[in-house]
Write a protein that holds these residues in place. Sequence first.
Motif, short mmCIF file in Angstrom:
data_model
loop_
_atom_site.label_atom_id
_atom_site.label_comp_id
_atom_site.label_asym_id
_atom_site.label_seq_id
_atom_site.Cartn_x
_atom_site.Cartn_y
_atom_site.Cartn_z
N PHE A 190 0.85 -1.19 0.00
CA PHE A 190 0.00 0.00 0.00
C PHE A 190 0.88 1.25 0.00
N PHE A 191 0.65 2.09 -0.99
CA PHE A 191 1.38 3.35 -1.10
C PHE A 191 0.54 4.43 -0.42
N GLU A 192 0.99 4.90 0.72
CA GLU A 192 0.24 5.87 1.51
C GLU A 192 0.83 7.26 1.31
N CYS A 193 0.31 7.97 0.32
CA CYS A 193 0.86 9.29 0.00
C CYS A 193 0.04 10.42 0.61
N GLY A 194 -0.96 10.10 1.40
CA GLY A 194 -1.75 11.14 2.05
C GLY A 194 -2.80 11.74 1.15
N ALA A 195 -3.07 11.13 0.01
CA ALA A 195 -4.06 11.68 -0.91
C ALA A 195 -5.16 10.69 -1.26
N PHE A 196 -5.09 9.47 -0.74
CA PHE A 196 -6.11 8.45 -1.02
C PHE A 196 -7.02 8.26 0.19
N ASP A 219 5.32 5.16 2.28
CA ASP A 219 4.94 6.49 1.81
C ASP A 219 5.89 6.95 0.69
N HIS A 220 6.68 6.01 0.16
CA HIS A 220 7.63 6.34 -0.89
C HIS A 220 7.24 5.61 -2.17
N LEU A 221 6.99 6.38 -3.23
CA LEU A 221 6.52 5.82 -4.49
C LEU A 221 7.49 4.80 -5.07
N GLU A 222 8.77 5.14 -5.11
CA GLU A 222 9.75 4.24 -5.73
C GLU A 222 9.89 2.93 -4.96
N VAL A 223 9.68 3.01 -3.65
CA VAL A 223 9.71 1.78 -2.84
C VAL A 223 8.56 0.87 -3.28
N ALA A 224 7.39 1.46 -3.45
CA ALA A 224 6.23 0.67 -3.89
C ALA A 224 6.50 0.03 -5.25
N LYS A 225 7.10 0.79 -6.15
CA LYS A 225 7.40 0.26 -7.49
C LYS A 225 8.40 -0.89 -7.43
#
Length: 299
Positions: A190-196, A219-225
């Motif tokens: 789960f990518f938790e960027c504070g906007a979902f 909370d890091h996009l590249e980690v999720a990728k």
Amino acid sequence: MNIDHIEAFLYVVHYKSIHKAANALFLSQPTVTARIKSLERELNVELFHRDGRSVILSDKGKDFVPFATQIVQTFQQGKKQLEETQESDEVCIGTNGVTAQYFLAYALPKWKNDFPHLRFQIITGSTAVILEKLQSHQIHLGLIQYVHREGICNELLLSNAVKLVMHHEHPFKQQKQIKAKELAQQKMVFFECGAFDWNYVHKMFEVEGVTANIEVRTDHLEVAKEFIRTKEYMSFLPHLCVKKELESGEFVEIDVKHLLDMNQHIFLTYKNKETLAPAFWKTIVETAVQFESIQENLN
């Protein structure tokens, strides 16, 4: 009544010396003396008793101190308020990392072209952090999810579809009408960027009485990728963030539109529009419209 004369009076009261007051004010001693005498003439009272180089506050002077203090404080508060509502040369924007990386990277060059005198500071963080900075006047505006708070204004600025994606070599075999129960068996990051609003995702699984297999939260996009690239995980990510990977075929989208249609909504959030020029606020909205139009044409 001259505010400088009242200020000189208070400095002499504080330091009990015209000489020391003059040094503190970076003025000459005769200038401070002249200001005190001008104030005395205007009030038609003697504020100090002179004894050689010494000055002693008179009874009338003592009576005037609280009023003088209030006058100076009110003036300073008014001056500060005016400074806060004047157009600033630096615009401080708070947002989540995704919006900064994708939208602001597109928008800032355009804003700089239209307003060459402006400088920009970008602060990234969670919605809670950005809201706190907005309320404490540390930033001019936020690009965050909707917040319901007294004194805070929200204007919908951007919408970005959220896609469930996996690596093209992931062993999961997609079906036309996939069920939440089948997805619940897969590892998810789960990518938790504070906007979902992740409640929508959880409810999708709850409807069928199952729980999502969320092994990793980041909370890091590249980690999720990178977790997706292990070919073991799938993740809900903003379409803009994985557009290149989807176009190249590295990632593939899992069609869950029949189960969930979720968007990432970004709001233009602020306390006071008077802190920046009206033309700039208009430009922000126009740039967002252009940005979304370009993305739609590319899809």
